[in-house]
Scaffold this active site. Structure first.
Site, PDB file in Angstrom:
ATOM      1  N   ASP A  76      35.708  69.097 -52.047  1.00  0.00           N
ATOM      2  CA  ASP A  76      35.216  70.453 -52.322  1.00  0.00           C
ATOM      3  C   ASP A  76      35.326  71.352 -51.092  1.00  0.00           C
ATOM      4  O   ASP A  76      35.241  70.887 -49.957  1.00  0.00           O
ATOM      5  CB  ASP A  76      33.750  70.360 -52.795  1.00  0.00           C
ATOM      6  CG  ASP A  76      33.317  71.605 -53.541  1.00  0.00           C
ATOM      7  OD1 ASP A  76      34.172  72.448 -53.878  1.00  0.00           O
ATOM      8  OD2 ASP A  76      32.095  71.741 -53.781  1.00  0.00           O
ATOM      9  N   HIS A 125      43.815  75.406 -51.514  1.00  0.00           N
ATOM     10  CA  HIS A 125      44.229  74.218 -52.280  1.00  0.00           C
ATOM     11  C   HIS A 125      45.473  73.588 -51.656  1.00  0.00           C
ATOM     12  O   HIS A 125      45.582  72.370 -51.576  1.00  0.00           O
ATOM     13  CB  HIS A 125      44.488  74.586 -53.743  1.00  0.00           C
ATOM     14  CG  HIS A 125      43.265  75.076 -54.461  1.00  0.00           C
ATOM     15  ND1 HIS A 125      42.053  74.424 -54.388  1.00  0.00           N
ATOM     16  CD2 HIS A 125      43.046  76.154 -55.252  1.00  0.00           C
ATOM     17  CE1 HIS A 125      41.156  75.085 -55.110  1.00  0.00           C
ATOM     18  NE2 HIS A 125      41.725  76.145 -55.639  1.00  0.00           N
ATOM     19  N   LEU A 127      46.545  49.710 -52.443  1.00  0.00           N
ATOM     20  CA  LEU A 127      45.483  50.660 -52.825  1.00  0.00           C
ATOM     21  C   LEU A 127      45.705  51.205 -54.243  1.00  0.00           C
ATOM     22  O   LEU A 127      46.812  51.575 -54.606  1.00  0.00           O
ATOM     23  CB  LEU A 127      45.488  51.832 -51.826  1.00  0.00           C
ATOM     24  CG  LEU A 127      44.561  53.007 -52.145  1.00  0.00           C
ATOM     25  CD1 LEU A 127      43.099  52.634 -51.929  1.00  0.00           C
ATOM     26  CD2 LEU A 127      44.898  54.227 -51.295  1.00  0.00           C
TER      27      LEU A 127
HETATM   28  C1  IPE Z   1      33.739  69.763 -58.260  1.00  0.00           C
HETATM   29  O1  IPE Z   1      33.850  70.914 -57.496  1.00  0.00           O
HETATM   30  C2  IPE Z   1      35.046  69.413 -58.860  1.00  0.00           C
HETATM   31  C3  IPE Z   1      36.109  69.074 -57.916  1.00  0.00           C
HETATM   32  C4  IPE Z   1      36.020  68.948 -56.625  1.00  0.00           C
HETATM   33  C5  IPE Z   1      37.362  68.834 -58.518  1.00  0.00           C
HETATM   34  P1  IPE Z   1      33.410  72.328 -58.049  1.00  0.00           P
HETATM   35  O2  IPE Z   1      33.583  73.289 -56.921  1.00  0.00           O
HETATM   36  O3  IPE Z   1      34.122  72.634 -59.306  1.00  0.00           O
HETATM   37  O4  IPE Z   1      31.873  72.082 -58.383  1.00  0.00           O
HETATM   38  P2  IPE Z   1      30.660  73.078 -58.502  1.00  0.00           P
HETATM   39  O5  IPE Z   1      31.060  74.160 -59.453  1.00  0.00           O
HETATM   40  O6  IPE Z   1      30.419  73.635 -57.132  1.00  0.00           O
HETATM   41  O7  IPE Z   1      29.515  72.248 -58.968  1.00  0.00           O
HETATM   42  C1  IPE Z   2      37.648  72.090 -54.515  1.00  0.00           C
HETATM   43  O1  IPE Z   2      37.554  73.302 -53.873  1.00  0.00           O
HETATM   44  C2  IPE Z   2      38.849  71.975 -55.399  1.00  0.00           C
HETATM   45  C3  IPE Z   2      38.565  72.178 -56.823  1.00  0.00           C
HETATM   46  C4  IPE Z   2      37.398  72.255 -57.367  1.00  0.00           C
HETATM   47  C5  IPE Z   2      39.694  72.253 -57.705  1.00  0.00           C
HETATM   48  P1  IPE Z   2      36.959  74.592 -54.558  1.00  0.00           P
HETATM   49  O2  IPE Z   2      38.082  75.344 -55.175  1.00  0.00           O
HETATM   50  O3  IPE Z   2      35.835  74.277 -55.451  1.00  0.00           O
HETATM   51  O4  IPE Z   2      36.438  75.389 -53.282  1.00  0.00           O
HETATM   52  P2  IPE Z   2      35.069  76.167 -53.130  1.00  0.00           P
HETATM   53  O5  IPE Z   2      33.978  75.235 -53.514  1.00  0.00           O
HETATM   54  O6  IPE Z   2      35.142  77.346 -54.042  1.00  0.00           O
HETATM   55  O7  IPE Z   2      35.026  76.544 -51.698  1.00  0.00           O
HETATM   56 MG    MG Z   3      33.837  74.034 -55.148  1.00  0.00          MG
END
Ligand code: IPE
Ligand code: IPE
Ligand code: MG
Length: 252
Positions: free
Chosen positions: A21, A38, A132
């Site tokens: 995240d 990303h 793995l």
């Molecule tokens: C959780 O992250 C899902 C992934 C990392 C793929 P999100 O950014 O979507 O989660 P919330 O919305 O903060 O809970």
């Molecule tokens: C995690 O990063 C990747 C996915 C959930 C796909 P985010 O896109 O949620 O990044 P933040 O949380 O908005 O910073």
């Molecule tokens: Mg996120």
């Protein structure tokens, strides 16, 4: 001494799960589009997969896209899907070179047809690897998974393949998308969020959680080692008392 060397290699978690995240915030800090984050996150994936394989971890589950993430703006969803599928496809030779077997867990029916095809061909091309196990959770959510498991069980009971009394916790686990994997001992979430966000709810009943403020695109092997060391300093009691745990280790 390097951090890697301070890890007890006889007490490694077999299965590590990671909620990757913070990509969006990483990009926003740099005044860039979220997709830039990303893209940067892919480098972390490479480094962590390599780090886990080098250590001899058996299973690594990476939460890459949740079913809830489909509700993000279309441009982000499209860009992210393309990036994920392209990266997986491009990484196949490296996965094969490193004996890594790819698995995809999640509601892949929601993926565009072409993406699904490419994913499953990558899965097939690595199917004979024995190192793995890399599980990409893509279009995954735990509640979806649990409900799907219930549907499959009901179907099998109807077909007479199993009886009601045979439905035990181990059997239920087998019906989950992670049916062939052990439960994770360690779950890492980056970016300073303290929640599970619909990830492996059933499987993580006794998992150790490790939270770090580091945003995913900055997360590297060293940070993985820190998380493993932290895990190795914990006492896992599974409901028992410390004394019972200590007595048991002495008897071993
Ligand atoms: C959780 O992250 C899902 C992934 C990392 C793929 P999100 O950014 O979507 O989660 P919330 O919305 O903060 O809970
Ligand atoms: C995690 O990063 C990747 C996915 C959930 C796909 P985010 O896109 O949620 O990044 P933040 O949380 O908005 O910073
Ligand atoms: Mg996120």
């Amino acid at each position: 001494m390097s951090l890697q060397k301070t890890i007890n290699h006889n007490a490694l978690p077999k299965h590590i799960a990671i909620i990757m995240d913070g990509n969006g915030r990483w990009a926003e800090e740099r005044k860039q589009d979220r997709l830039f984050g990303h893209f940067a996150g892919v480098e972390s994936v490479r480094d962590i997969v390599e780090g886990a394989a080098e250590l001899g971890i058996n299973y690594l589950t990476l939460y890459a896209f949740s079913t809830e993430n489909w509700d993000r703006p279309k441009s982000e969803v499209d860009g992210l899907m393309e990036l994920l599928v392209d990266t997986i496809k491009k990484e196949v030779p490296t996965l094969n070179k490193n004996n890594i077997r790819l698995h995809v867990i999640g509601d892949t029916d929601m993926l565009p047809e072409n993406a699904r095809k490419q994913l499953f061909s990558a899965v097939n091309e690595t199917a004979l690897n024995t190192g793995l196990n890399l599980n990409m959770a893509l279009s995954y959510s735990s509640r979806w998974e649990i409900v799907s498991a219930v549907q499959k069980i009901v179907k099998d009971v109807r077909l007479g393949k199993i009886t009601e009394t045979e439905i035990t916790q181990p059997l239920f686990s087998k019906y989950l998308t992670t049916g062939d994997f052990p439960d994770p001992e360690l779950m890492i979430r980056t970016s300073g969020e303290y929640r599970i966000s619909n990830f492996l709810l059933f499987q993580m009943a006794y998992t150790e959680f490790y939270f770090t403020d580091i945003l995913w695109p900055d997360f590297r092997k060293q940070n993985l080692y820190e998380a493993i060391l932290d895990y190795q300093n914990r006492e896992r009691r599974f409901g028992k008392t410390t004394k019972q745990i200590l007595d048991n280790t002495q008897n071993m």
